[in-house]
Scaffold this motif. Structure first.
Motif, PDB file in Angstrom:
ATOM      1  N   PRO A  58      53.946  -6.490 -15.267  1.00  8.99           N
ATOM      2  CA  PRO A  58      53.577  -7.760 -14.446  1.00  8.99           C
ATOM      3  C   PRO A  58      54.601  -7.501 -13.234  1.00  8.99           C
ATOM      4  N   THR A  59      54.306  -8.208 -12.175  1.00 12.57           N
ATOM      5  CA  THR A  59      54.755  -8.206 -10.728  1.00 12.57           C
ATOM      6  C   THR A  59      54.990  -7.046 -10.096  1.00 12.57           C
ATOM      7  N   SER A  60      54.181  -6.172 -10.376  1.00 11.17           N
ATOM      8  CA  SER A  60      54.244  -4.623  -9.712  1.00 11.17           C
ATOM      9  C   SER A  60      53.305  -4.818  -8.359  1.00 11.17           C
ATOM     10  N   VAL A  61      53.579  -4.067  -7.499  1.00  9.04           N
ATOM     11  CA  VAL A  61      53.165  -4.016  -6.259  1.00  9.04           C
ATOM     12  C   VAL A  61      52.184  -2.753  -6.068  1.00  9.04           C
ATOM     13  N   MET A  62      51.212  -2.675  -4.927  1.00 12.84           N
ATOM     14  CA  MET A  62      50.556  -1.349  -4.603  1.00 12.84           C
ATOM     15  C   MET A  62      50.285  -1.518  -3.250  1.00 12.84           C
ATOM     16  N   PHE A  63      50.475  -0.339  -2.572  1.00  8.14           N
ATOM     17  CA  PHE A  63      50.305  -0.310  -1.329  1.00  8.14           C
ATOM     18  C   PHE A  63      48.947   0.302  -0.823  1.00  8.14           C
ATOM     19  N   ILE A  64      48.238  -0.434  -0.110  1.00  5.99           N
ATOM     20  CA  ILE A  64      46.983  -0.123   0.553  1.00  5.99           C
ATOM     21  C   ILE A  64      46.709   0.329   1.888  1.00  5.99           C
ATOM     22  N   ASN A  65      45.823   1.248   2.013  1.00  6.05           N
ATOM     23  CA  ASN A  65      45.370   1.760   3.201  1.00  6.05           C
ATOM     24  C   ASN A  65      43.936   1.641   3.313  1.00  6.05           C
ATOM     25  N   ILE A  66      43.377   1.181   4.484  1.00  4.04           N
ATOM     26  CA  ILE A  66      42.023   1.131   4.797  1.00  4.04           C
ATOM     27  C   ILE A  66      41.935   1.839   6.309  1.00  4.04           C
ATOM     28  N   PRO A  67      41.363   2.848   6.205  1.00  2.00           N
ATOM     29  CA  PRO A  67      41.289   3.609   7.358  1.00  2.00           C
ATOM     30  C   PRO A  67      40.458   3.179   8.492  1.00  2.00           C
ATOM     31  N   SER A  68      39.383   2.424   8.184  1.00  2.00           N
ATOM     32  CA  SER A  68      38.485   1.693   9.075  1.00  2.00           C
ATOM     33  C   SER A  68      39.365   0.561   9.803  1.00  2.00           C
TER      34      SER A  68
ATOM     35  N   TRP B 111      50.101   0.821   6.203  1.00  2.00           N
ATOM     36  CA  TRP B 111      50.123   0.721   4.864  1.00  2.00           C
ATOM     37  C   TRP B 111      50.909  -0.711   4.580  1.00  2.00           C
ATOM     38  N   HIS B 112      50.028  -1.338   3.700  1.00  2.00           N
ATOM     39  CA  HIS B 112      50.738  -2.744   3.315  1.00  2.00           C
ATOM     40  C   HIS B 112      50.763  -2.941   1.819  1.00  2.00           C
ATOM     41  N   PRO B 113      52.026  -3.567   1.401  1.00  7.29           N
ATOM     42  CA  PRO B 113      52.037  -4.049  -0.156  1.00  7.29           C
ATOM     43  C   PRO B 113      51.612  -5.105  -0.308  1.00  7.29           C
ATOM     44  N   PHE B 114      50.976  -5.074  -1.702  1.00  5.61           N
ATOM     45  CA  PHE B 114      50.565  -6.506  -2.328  1.00  5.61           C
ATOM     46  C   PHE B 114      50.468  -6.441  -3.755  1.00  5.61           C
ATOM     47  N   THR B 115      50.869  -7.795  -4.146  1.00  6.11           N
ATOM     48  CA  THR B 115      51.124  -8.032  -5.599  1.00  6.11           C
ATOM     49  C   THR B 115      49.764  -7.785  -6.369  1.00  6.11           C
ATOM     50  N   ILE B 116      50.197  -6.882  -7.540  1.00  6.47           N
ATOM     51  CA  ILE B 116      48.859  -6.670  -8.540  1.00  6.47           C
ATOM     52  C   ILE B 116      48.835  -8.224  -9.442  1.00  6.47           C
ATOM     53  N   THR B 117      47.627  -8.394  -9.468  1.00 10.07           N
ATOM     54  CA  THR B 117      47.686  -9.633 -10.435  1.00 10.07           C
ATOM     55  C   THR B 117      46.924  -9.544 -11.746  1.00 10.07           C
TER      56      THR B 117
ATOM     57  N   GLY C  61      54.721 -21.012  -3.812  1.00 12.64           N
ATOM     58  CA  GLY C  61      54.342 -21.670  -2.641  1.00 12.64           C
ATOM     59  C   GLY C  61      53.218 -20.803  -1.957  1.00 12.64           C
ATOM     60  N   GLY C  62      52.058 -21.224  -1.850  1.00 13.42           N
ATOM     61  CA  GLY C  62      50.950 -20.463  -1.236  1.00 13.42           C
ATOM     62  C   GLY C  62      50.696 -19.210  -2.017  1.00 13.42           C
ATOM     63  N   SER C  63      50.461 -18.152  -1.217  1.00 20.30           N
ATOM     64  CA  SER C  63      50.267 -16.884  -2.004  1.00 20.30           C
ATOM     65  C   SER C  63      51.251 -16.271  -2.910  1.00 20.30           C
ATOM     66  N   GLY C  64      52.400 -17.097  -3.099  1.00 17.53           N
ATOM     67  CA  GLY C  64      53.699 -16.646  -3.796  1.00 17.53           C
ATOM     68  C   GLY C  64      53.036 -16.817  -5.310  1.00 17.53           C
ATOM     69  N   ILE C  65      51.877 -17.332  -5.576  1.00 18.37           N
ATOM     70  CA  ILE C  65      51.581 -17.276  -7.013  1.00 18.37           C
ATOM     71  C   ILE C  65      51.066 -16.301  -7.485  1.00 18.37           C
ATOM     72  N   THR C  66      50.644 -15.313  -6.668  1.00 19.31           N
ATOM     73  CA  THR C  66      50.166 -13.868  -7.046  1.00 19.31           C
ATOM     74  C   THR C  66      50.935 -13.177  -8.144  1.00 19.31           C
ATOM     75  N   PRO C  67      52.388 -13.209  -8.070  1.00 18.37           N
ATOM     76  CA  PRO C  67      52.871 -12.384  -9.033  1.00 18.37           C
ATOM     77  C   PRO C  67      52.993 -13.106 -10.522  1.00 18.37           C
ATOM     78  N   PHE C  68      52.830 -14.508 -10.681  1.00 15.96           N
ATOM     79  CA  PHE C  68      52.773 -14.986 -11.726  1.00 15.96           C
ATOM     80  C   PHE C  68      51.362 -15.019 -12.600  1.00 15.96           C
ATOM     81  N   ILE C  69      50.574 -14.644 -11.875  1.00 14.94           N
ATOM     82  CA  ILE C  69      49.213 -14.511 -12.210  1.00 14.94           C
ATOM     83  C   ILE C  69      49.165 -13.161 -13.304  1.00 14.94           C
ATOM     84  N   SER C  70      49.933 -12.304 -12.865  1.00  9.00           N
ATOM     85  CA  SER C  70      49.937 -10.864 -13.577  1.00  9.00           C
ATOM     86  C   SER C  70      50.646 -11.235 -14.821  1.00  9.00           C
TER      87      SER C  70
END
Length: 727
Positions: A365-375, A381-387, A449-458
């Motif tokens: 839990p609280t891991s992150v993943m970097f995502i790239n969308i070529p289009s 590359w942007h990091p996002f929390t895994i839920t 606060g706001g999108s800070g809830i995402t790591p807690f979901i995981s």
């Protein structure tokens, strides 16, 4: 004392503990020895006695020469620690997978004397939220820099007299300025030696110390400022010296032997451009400039090595070597297009992306993943929390993206298009803590606060899995979430996964206190169901997989050790049969720059070959298992999300009929407060339990407020941890 349970440890647990203890002991001894070398480095004893003695044994070697000394005392110890760390983390991972440590650490968090060093010591200021341990380590590192600078200065200046200055045709102050410039460079090299450790995402060194690359970004920032401060002062000192002594022509010299001034100037210019792009105002307004400017680190390091020579650069090599291994593995993983199964589009400009993943891929839990969308952008590359929970959802991995920046807004607009049925996506990761044990706490308080809830979901999903599958006694959970408006309340629906995986949450003691700060009352026009988009699988797409398989730590250690051995063998052969003969003939000494270039090429080739073999071997093993998840998921496209949006006001008068029992239980556990902010001090001080884990994720001011409350010392049971992924 009477109500404490005695946990009986099995023979296998005792065996594992003994192995882990032995590894920790060896690592500690080697690490202390390596640090001791750094402490002794500026002293006359080291430079006039120890170093000549070591060089007498290695410089005469026809295979490595003077480079062998620096490789032996600076590079080898760290790579040895990294290899041992991989074995250590592999054992820890196996223990976690077999649930061997589920309750053994129950009392670890309750020792006030131990955890006092983990409490926030500084909560405001340029350093951010810093614990007592971090302050102590920072002071010791600054002490090392001050000690090195003062010792170098004392030893160098002691040799400067009017007579010695006259021999060089300069004044005393000019000679002192030249030596001061050299010393500034030497001290800056110490910072550079540690600079790349925090940004090696899959490095075994950080988790061996209980750290993650995300939590260490601030260390990289601190070190980066120090490196460029010292190197800028180093460069300015020499320019002033050359100007004062009528040697300004030195600025355009690239010497075949010794220091190359031009290479140093190019390296410094690249560093300064990178440094300017990190100014907060520039980084926020022109993120792409900040992002692309960071690629200048490649030229910064190449020309730095040209500047000082490969022999001296080997002192700074170990951290950069581990970074290169990690970077090449990330490059190999990013070449695969990942299957995006579905997306949930929320009314608050937030989306949840659901990817296919292999069963063998596990993460905490609280891991992150970097995502790239070529289009959208081929380089960003942007990091996002895994839920999602890798245990609960073995075939699915989810991340949540808030539409705030230019990149995320383009993605939100793309997913809002009805006709789109496929998106090319590449990923790097996941990256997260080596292990977590939330069961050691009696209660968990999660403040977001706001999108800070995402790591807690995981975390919540992981605890639901443990309470359902293993019937664990999970901690009481209090989720305090603040949103700006009512539409953002829909993020609570993400607590439940989109998949049809059976789950039972009645065993989880969950309470949610939601605060809508800007809306004074319930707004019915925000009652919008989640929109779920399902994407067609592409034959070229693949599930997210562990780049080095389930035994990734062992493979990572094998890549580090074997690639370094291959590097030593190749360099030894090249030196013996190509460089050494030229060094000892009548034509003079072999070019330092060419020698540095050969070393860099051999190093890159060694890493690339070994890492590629490791990745291809694991991909072959994975193919034998017959991974057909992408084809299996085809046709599984429900038209609606398993849960609908639910809103409550203070009195609970506004309810929406829910589609499932879990959704009803989530709704019953939720209290909504309109037009107010949480009184965190009152809430935290009223929490009962001998051990309360307090986690804060979200805006900086909110995290600082929670940290300040936990650092007061009025309550011994609060154990604070900040979760921040912002740079």
């Amino acid at each position: 004392m009477g109500d404490q349970k005695i946990v009986k440890r099995s023979p296998s647990q005792v065996k594992y503990d003994m192995i882990l203890y032995a590894i920790r002991l060896v690592v500690l001894v080697v690490l202390l020895g390596w640090i001791f070398i750094w402490i002794m480095m500026p002293t006359s004893t080291f430079r006039q006695t120890w170093l000549p003695h070591l060089r007498a044994k290695t410089t005469t070697s026809t295979y490595f020469g003077s480079q062998g000394t620096t490789l032996l005392i600076y590079t080898f110890p760290v790579l040895f620690i990294a290899s041992l760390g991989c074995i250590y983390l592999h054992i820890v991972k196996k223990a976690n997978d077999s649930n061997m440590d589920r309750c053994d650490n129950k009392n670890d968090a309750k020792g006030g004397k131990v955890t006092i060093w983990k409490r926030p010591f500084i909560v405001k200021g340029p350093l951010g939220i810093v614990s007592g341990t971090e302050v102590a380590m920072l002071l010791m590192f600054i002490g090392l820099l001050v000690w090195s600078f003062a010792t170098y200065l004392h030893n160098f200046f002691a040799l400067i007299t009017r007579k010695s200055a006259a021999q060089f045709g300069v004044k005393v102050w000019e000679l002192k300025l030249e030596d001061a410039g050299l010393i500034l460079g030497l001290v800056g090299n110490i910072c550079l030696a540690f600079l790349f450790f925090p940004v090696s995402r899959a490095s075994p060194v950080l988790p061996l110390l209980g750290l993650t690359s995300e939590s260490c970004i601030k260390y990289h920032i601190w070190l980066g400022h120090l490196v460029l401060t010292f190197f800028t002062a180093h460069g300015i000192s020499y320019i002033i010296f050359w100007a004062a002594t009528n040697q300004i022509s030195q600025m355009v010299k690239w010497e075949k032997i010794g220091i190359s001034n031009v290479a140093g100037e190019i390296s410094l210019v690249c560093g300064l451009i990178l440094w300017i792009a990190t100014i907060p105002g520039i980084r926020r307004r022109f993120f792409e400039l900040f992002f692309y400017a960071h690629y200048l680190y490649i030229f910064f390091m190449i020309f730095f090595i040209f500047h000082v020579g490969i022999s001296y650069a080997s002192i700074m090599l170990p951290g950069f070597y581990i970074f290169m291994v990690d970077r090449f593995l990330r490059f190999l993983q990013s070449r695969t297009h990942i299957h995006l199964v579905s997306a949930r589009v929320l009314p608050c400009d937030t989306i949840e992306l659901n990817f296919s993943k292999t069963h063998e891929l596990s993460y905490t839990p609280t891991s992150v993943m970097f995502i790239n969308i070529p289009s959208i952008s081929k380089l960003q590359w942007h990091p996002f929390t895994i839920t999602s929970s890798s245990k609960w959802e073995p075939e699915k991995l989810s991340v949540v993206i808030k539409s705030e920046g230019t990149w995320s807004k383009k993605l939100y607009q793309m997913l809002s298009t009805p006709t789109i049925d496929h998106i090319d996506v590449s990923v790097e990761g996941p990256y997260g803590p080596a292990s977590t044990n939330y069961l050691r706490h009696d209660s968990l308080v999660m403040v977001s606060g706001g999108s800070g809830i995402t790591p807690f979901i995981s975390i919540i999903r992981d605890l639901i899995y443990l309470s359902t599958t293993f019937k664990y006694k999970t901690p009481k959970i209090l989720l305090i979430c603040a949103f700006k408006n009512t539409s953002s309340f829909s993020m609570l629906d993400l607590i439940l996964p989109i998949s049809g995986t059976p789950f039972e949450i009645s065993n989880l003691e969950l309470q949610i206190e939601a605060y809508i700060t800007r809306d004074k009352e319930f707004k019915s026009n925000t009652l919008i169901n989640l929109q779920t988009k399902w994407f067609k699988p592409n034959p070229n797409d693949a599930p997210i997989y562990a780049i080095l398989g389930p035994n990734n730590w062992l493979w990572f250690g094998a890549i580090i050790s074997s690639s370094f051995i291959i590097f030593l063998i190749l360099i030894g052969i090249i030196t013996r049969y190509y460089i050494f003969p030229k060094d000892h003939n009548t034509n003079g000494i072999f070019s330092y720059s060419l020698k540095a270039l050969i070393n860099m090429l051999v190093m890159c080739v060694s890493i690339a070959i070994v890492a590629s073999v490791g990745v291809l071997w694991n991909k072959k093993l994975s193919a034998k298992k017959g991974n057909n998840q992408v084809q299996h998921l085809e046709g599984l496209s429900p038209t609606v999300s398993p849960s609908s949006v639910v809103y409550y006001n203070n009195g609970g008068n506004h309810n929406v009929e829910l589609e499932s029992l879990p959704s009803q239980l989530i709704a019953q556990a939720t209290n909504v407060h309109y037009g107010e902010r949480p009184d965190l001090r009152k809430i935290l001080f009223e929490i009962k339990g001998s051990s309360v884990g307090v986690f804060a994720s979200g805006p900086k001011k909110m995290r600082q407020e929670v940290a300040a409350i936990c650092s007061t010392g009025l309550t011994e049971n609060l154990h604070f941890e900040s979760i921040s992924f912002s740079w």
